[in-house]
Design a protein around this motif. Structure first.
Motif, PDB file in Angstrom:
ATOM      1  N   PRO A  38       0.809  -1.227   0.000  1.00 15.74           N
ATOM      2  CA  PRO A  38       0.000   0.000   0.000  1.00 15.74           C
ATOM      3  C   PRO A  38       0.839   1.273   0.000  1.00 15.74           C
ATOM      4  N   LEU A  39       1.934   1.280   0.738  1.00 11.19           N
ATOM      5  CA  LEU A  39       2.803   2.462   0.761  1.00 11.19           C
ATOM      6  C   LEU A  39       3.454   2.673  -0.597  1.00 11.19           C
ATOM      7  N   ASP A  40       3.736   1.585  -1.308  1.00  9.61           N
ATOM      8  CA  ASP A  40       4.353   1.701  -2.627  1.00  9.61           C
ATOM      9  C   ASP A  40       3.382   2.331  -3.614  1.00  9.61           C
ATOM     10  N   VAL A  41       2.104   1.932  -3.567  1.00  9.23           N
ATOM     11  CA  VAL A  41       1.099   2.520  -4.457  1.00  9.23           C
ATOM     12  C   VAL A  41       0.948   4.012  -4.176  1.00  9.23           C
ATOM     13  N   VAL A  42       0.877   4.381  -2.897  1.00  8.13           N
ATOM     14  CA  VAL A  42       0.762   5.792  -2.521  1.00  8.13           C
ATOM     15  C   VAL A  42       1.979   6.569  -3.013  1.00  8.13           C
ATOM     16  N   LYS A  43       3.163   6.003  -2.844  1.00  6.99           N
ATOM     17  CA  LYS A  43       4.385   6.678  -3.282  1.00  6.99           C
ATOM     18  C   LYS A  43       4.365   6.955  -4.782  1.00  6.99           C
ATOM     19  N   ILE A  44       3.967   5.959  -5.558  1.00  6.86           N
ATOM     20  CA  ILE A  44       3.935   6.122  -7.014  1.00  6.86           C
ATOM     21  C   ILE A  44       2.929   7.188  -7.418  1.00  6.86           C
ATOM     22  N   ARG A  45       1.748   7.203  -6.784  1.00 11.27           N
ATOM     23  CA  ARG A  45       0.742   8.211  -7.117  1.00 11.27           C
ATOM     24  C   ARG A  45       1.277   9.625  -6.827  1.00 11.27           C
TER      25      ARG A  45
END
Length: 349
Positions: A34-41
């Motif tokens: 989940p943190l990776d998805v937020v980071k990419i966004r």
């Protein structure tokens, strides 16, 4: 570093290193997804609500504006549901397993080679220089070998639901990219990735190997004090490994973060650029240097660090979990192998 306990460089067979590295990557990736998805966004967002002048200049129609880690996570949950936080997890799990296995295998091989070189030539290494070289080499080799999965992970994480969905599944994504962008499409952003990963992994492993004896001793002291008796080296080893991994990850990630952001921006270029959640992703032409210049000119220095906070939040536990799991699984495999050998010897008597 002395003794068998805690050494990444030369413990275990090649198969044991691959299994331990792959297991570490698999577990680490699922936890921090989940943190990776937020980071990419956040990295793909070229505008910010906290910068009024920049915000006023941007055409923000057709996409959300994220501000901060928690609000971004809430926005994704509200509009895309829980699965939205694990978008791109299939190629990402494949990436992390293969990457971690390749990384630790290459790291071990280069470290053993460097050790042999020093023993043969009599040339003394600078403190932690071998760890830096091995880490940089391992990171570059693993990145190049698994890069198409990294690009697929980014594109899946960048897409929305319904009409904002660019790829329906992994097989379709591979087919579409191959058809519309050719083989080169799978390697968009490889340049900044390699430029980033060498100093990042070099700095990470150098810091990790340098900090681990110190953090292990501190952890042992703290645990001994808390329990009112000496707990021994092994008791503090796990906590020391984790603390060393967290500290090394934060230091290394902050240093190379702008290159990671550039890589993400380049990965979503091409015919699908305007179809992701952020529909106003700028066009970047040229290499790494020109992309950096463009971001600096249009977004300022802070534009190069969008998503840094969540990146550090992700990098710290991800690397701590990875090295902690790797060390534990590797030692377990070694103990199992030694037990099997002992049992076979006893059986033959």
């Amino acid at each position: 570093m002395s003794g068998k306990e805690g050494r990444l460089q030369d413990e275990g067979s090649r198969v044991q290193v691959v299994v331990a590295g792959g297991t570490a990557g698999l577990i680490s990736r699922f936890i921090v997804a989940p943190l990776d998805v937020v980071k990419i966004r956040l990295q793909l967002q070229s505008h910010s609500l906290s910068d009024p002048l920049l915000f006023a200049r941007r055409d923000l129609q057709g996409g959300p504006t994220y501000k901060g880690t928690i609000p971004t996570m809430r926005h994704i949950l509200a509009h895309e549901g829980i699965p939205g936080l694990w978008k791109g997890n299939v190629p990402a799990e494949m990436l992390y397993v293969l990457y971690s296995a390749a990384q630790f295998t290459a790291y071990r091989a280069v470290s053993v080679g460097m050790k042999h070189f020093h023993e043969t030539t009599g040339i003394k290494a600078w403190p932690h220089a071998d760890s830096f070289i091995a880490g940089a080499s391992a990171g570059a080799a693993a990145t190049a070998a698994t890069y198409p999965l990294d690009l697929l992970r980014t594109r899946f994480a960048a897409q929305g639901n319904g009409p904002d969905r660019v790829y329906t599944n992994l097989r379709g994504a591979v087919r579409d990219i191959a058809r519309d962008e050719g083989v080169r499409g799978f390697f968009r952003g490889l340049g900044p990735a390699l430029i980033q990963i060498a100093p990042y992994m070099g700095a990470f492993f150098a810091c990790y190997e340098g900090l681990k004896p110190v953090t292990g001793q501190i952890a042992e002291t703290v645990l001994s004090s808390a329990m009112g008796q000496r707990v021994g080296v092994n008791a503090g080893a796990g906590a020391g490994d984790a603390v060393a991994g967290v500290t090394a990850a934060v230091m290394a990630k902050t240093f190379v973060f702008p290159l990671d952001l550039v890589r993400k921006r380049i990965q979503v270029q091409g015919p699908t650029r305007s179809r992701y959640v952020h529909k106003n992703i700028p066009v970047y032409e040229g290499g790494v240097a020109r992309t950096l210049q463009t971001i600096l000119r249009t977004e300022g220095v802070r534009g190069l660090y969008r998503g840094l906070t969540v990146s550090l939040m992700k990098a710290a536990p991800a690397n701590a979990i990875t090295v902690w799991t790797y060390e534990r699984v590797l030692r377990l495999l070694i103990r199992m192998d030694e037990s099997n050998k002992t049992a076979n010897v006893e059986a033959s008597l």
